[in-house]
Scaffold this active site. Structure first.
Site, PDB file in Angstrom:
ATOM      1  N   THR A 200      -3.486   7.554   0.294  1.00 37.56           N
ATOM      2  CA  THR A 200      -1.922   7.072  -0.583  1.00 37.56           C
ATOM      3  C   THR A 200      -1.473   7.755  -1.546  1.00 37.56           C
ATOM      4  O   THR A 200      -1.882   9.228  -1.401  1.00 37.56           O
ATOM      5  CB  THR A 200      -2.393   5.454  -1.833  1.00 37.56           C
TER       6      THR A 200
ATOM      7  N   PHE B  14       1.482   9.357  -4.458  1.00 36.81           N
ATOM      8  CA  PHE B  14       1.985   9.054  -5.138  1.00 36.81           C
ATOM      9  C   PHE B  14       3.665   9.675  -5.816  1.00 36.81           C
ATOM     10  O   PHE B  14       2.931  10.407  -5.583  1.00 36.81           O
ATOM     11  CB  PHE B  14       1.246   8.686  -6.207  1.00 36.81           C
TER      12      PHE B  14
END
Ligand code: PEP
Ligand code: MN
Length: 632
Positions: free
Chosen positions: A533, A535
């Protein structure tokens, strides 16, 4: 012994307990954890631990069974983080220390310093007292060398480390270096250890070339019991029957030592192998094995180095190695330690000296404690510098940053398997006073989490966020368990704890399991391990811009004419701007109209982007920069 305190202990009870122990000549260190506070007590006198257990405010007394006490994991269950200037060694970040074997001249150390800093090292090494096998070999420049090392460290803004070989040099050296190094040959020079420990400064303790792990930890105990709280262990190869390399790098020592001690462990692949072209692979292997950092010999011209040239990297080799480490980090759940960006420095400076968690600058994240966003915060910001603040929704997170309730926010933008987190793209466009100041990618690993007493056969149902359940579908199907969706993964872990039902499991992060004192029955159960992921670190537009930006994000809306998007993209082509992402989103209140999010590599400095921005502004109906930052 470890004295676990009751959460409701009163100040008077604690004071009485500490006085009771110090009267019996115990050295006390208070260790405040996330969920409990303990006192580590080390003393020469034997005492009946039951006596301490009966005192008010004491929950439990655990005797330390190892011969090393302050160095043992029992003494301090959490990893220690050693601060050297602005650098923090330990935890989830990888710190690289580099520089020549020895300081040879002012020019040589200055040139080395700039080269290692440019590549990404966070600390400078350079020997001034060289313990050499032959008395005829170069013994180092002594105090003059230390002066040059200090000057170079100050010029590049990095802390320094140098080897100390004599107790008589400790005081003098403490004025020049930020940390002492104890060399392999001196690991059991107990008088030296006592003198260096007594200076109270950080120490890098090399493993003796024929030392067992217990002897190494006992040497650390000498340092810790003499006064310093900051010891970093350094595996640098041991003597074996093999003559193929200078020493044999004991990579297995890393996980072994990490289990036995809370101290950070770094590796010196240069002295371990002694051959330049074998250093990078051993450095990468050390990181994969769990080392907290590396100390590597680098010289502007290793062929001309006075000592250890054959094992010393050229600056270009070092730079490539650091890029490789950077690429490896997310795979093993780590992050390269970097010097704080300007926005971090300024905000952290303003909070300096405030050690209480709520007074540290806050970083808002969506979800509960133990969420992957919280792990991203802990990876991005130096350990212990910030206070992660949970928020129930992304909207509340953006509001906290806008109103400066928190200094930053950590927001997921996209997952390699599930795609973009569109809500956050929309929030970025709706909050013009918020900008992106940084980026980080972390690997998402899902774990099967249960109550400490539960076993696999007890499980009937698994709770988690729908995305996590989907990503672990194969594993769950094999076991035949039912599933139930909930708001977030960390919330599922909290629920397991709350329900106290052994038939319920959660899928969540390791951090969530630790936070709630739960058991991990199986780790990394996701079907596809390539699960990352990305960010964005967001802040109010008032915060200073990162110095070393290499990426830009912006939003454009198009003019209503044929080829409007092509016109904007033509601007990027004209200025040779490499676009890395293009995402369209509907414009609120204007059905069938879209805005475009663009990520691009910055061709040069952010200032040079102004010509591009100008032309984009002309070509598009509206152009808004979301921030210049360093790609994660
Ligand atoms: C050094 O780091 O320069 C050095 C001499 O290391 P070791 O003590 O590990 O041989
Ligand atoms: Mn050397």
């Amino acid at each position: 012994m470890i004295v676990v305190l009751k959460n409701e202990i009163t100040a008077a009870e604690k004071e009485f307990l500490i006085r009771f122990l110090t009267d019996k000549q115990f050295q006390i260190r208070e260790i405040t954890g996330e969920t409990q506070t303990v006192l580590g007590a080390v003393g020469k006198l034997s005492i009946d631990v039951r006596e301490v257990g009966l005192l008010p405010g004491v929950a439990e007394v655990i005797p330390i069974s190892k011969p090393y006490k302050m160095a043992s994991r029992q003494f301090r269950p959490q990893d220690s983080i050693v601060s050297i200037g602005a650098v923090k060694i330990g935890g989830s970040r990888i710190s690289v220390i580099a520089g020549p074997c020895a300081v040879e001249s002012r020019e040589q150390i200055m040139e080395s310093a700039w080269a290692v800093k440019e590549a990404g090292a966070v600390m400078l090494r350079g020997g001034a007292f060289k313990p050499r096998t032959s008395p005829y070999a170069f013994q180092g420049m002594g105090e003059e060398g230390l002066k040059y090392l200090k000057e170079a460290g100050e010029a590049i803004g990095l802390p320094t480390v140098s080897e100390v070989v004599s107790p008589g040099d400790v005081e003098m050296m403490s004025h020049y270096v930020d940390a002492f190094q104890i060399g392999t040959r001196n690991m059991q020079n107990f008088e030296l250890l006592k003198a260096v420990g007594g200076a109270g400064m950080p120490v890098i303790l090399k493993r003796g070339l024929a030392a067992t792990i217990e002897e190494w930890l006992m040497a650390a105990e000498y340092l810790l019991s003499s006064g310093t709280g900051d010891v970093i262990l350094c595996e640098r190869g041991i003597r074996t029957f093999s003559t193929a390399t200078r020493n044999t790098l004991d990579i297995s020592a890393i996980p072994v030592v990490k289990e036995l001690t809370h101290l950070p462990v770094i590796v010196d692949p240069s002295h371990a192998v002694g051959i330049r072209d074998k250093v990078p692979s051993m450095a990468l292997a050390s990181i994969a094995a769990g080392a907290h950092g590396l100390i590597i010999e680098v010289h502007p011209s290793p062929d001309k180095a006075i000592s250890d040239g054959a094992q010393t990297l050229w600056p270009a080799q070092f730079e490539k190695l650091l890029r490789d480490i950077e690429a490896l980090c997310p795979t093993v759940g780590r992050e390269m330690a970097r010097l704080p960006e300007r926005h971090q420095q300024e905000i952290l400076q303003a909070h300096l000296g405030k050690s209480q968690s709520p007074e540290k600058p806050g970083v808002a994240f969506q979800g509960e404690r133990g969420a992957n966003s919280e792990q991203a915060i802990l990876n991005y910001f130096p350990e212990g510098d910030v206070n992660p603040v949970p928020m129930p929704t992304f909207e509340k997170l953006f509001n906290a940053v806008l109103t400066k309730e928190t200094a930053w926010g950590m927001v997921p933008l996209e997952n390699s398997l599930a795609g973009s987190v569109l809500e956050n793209y929309d929030l970025l466009s709706r909050y013009p006073d918020i900008k992106i100041v940084g980026e980080i990618k972390i690997r998402i690993q899902h774990n099967l989490i249960v109550l400490p007493s539960a076993e696999e056969t007890d499980i009937r149902k698994v709770h988690s966020h729908p995305q996590a359940l989907a990503q672990c579908a194969q594993y769950i199907a094999k076991k035949g368990w039912r599933t139930e969706s909930c708001f977030d993964t960390a919330g599922a872990a909290a629920m397991v704890k709350q329900e106290q039902n052994i038939a319920i499991a959660a899928i969540a992060s390791e951090k969530a399991a630790n936070y709630h004192g739960l058991k991990i029955l199986a780790s990394s159960i996701e079907t596809n391990p390539h699960n990352y992921t990305r960010f964005a670190v967001i802040a109010h537009t008032d915060t200073p811009m990162p110095e070393k930006a290499d990426k830009v994000s912006f939003i454009i809306t198009l003019k209503s004419r044929p080829g409007a998007l092509a016109d904007c993209l033509a601007v990027l082509k004209k200025f040779n701007v490499d676009m890395t992402k293009l995402e369209s989103r509907p414009i609120e209140g204007k059905p069938w109209s879209y805005m475009f999010y663009i990520d691009a590599k910055l061709p040069a400095a952010p200032e040079d982007f102004s010509a591009v921005a100008q032309e984009l502004g002309d070509a598009a109906e509206d152009y808004r920069c979301l921030g210049f930052y360093r790609a994660g």
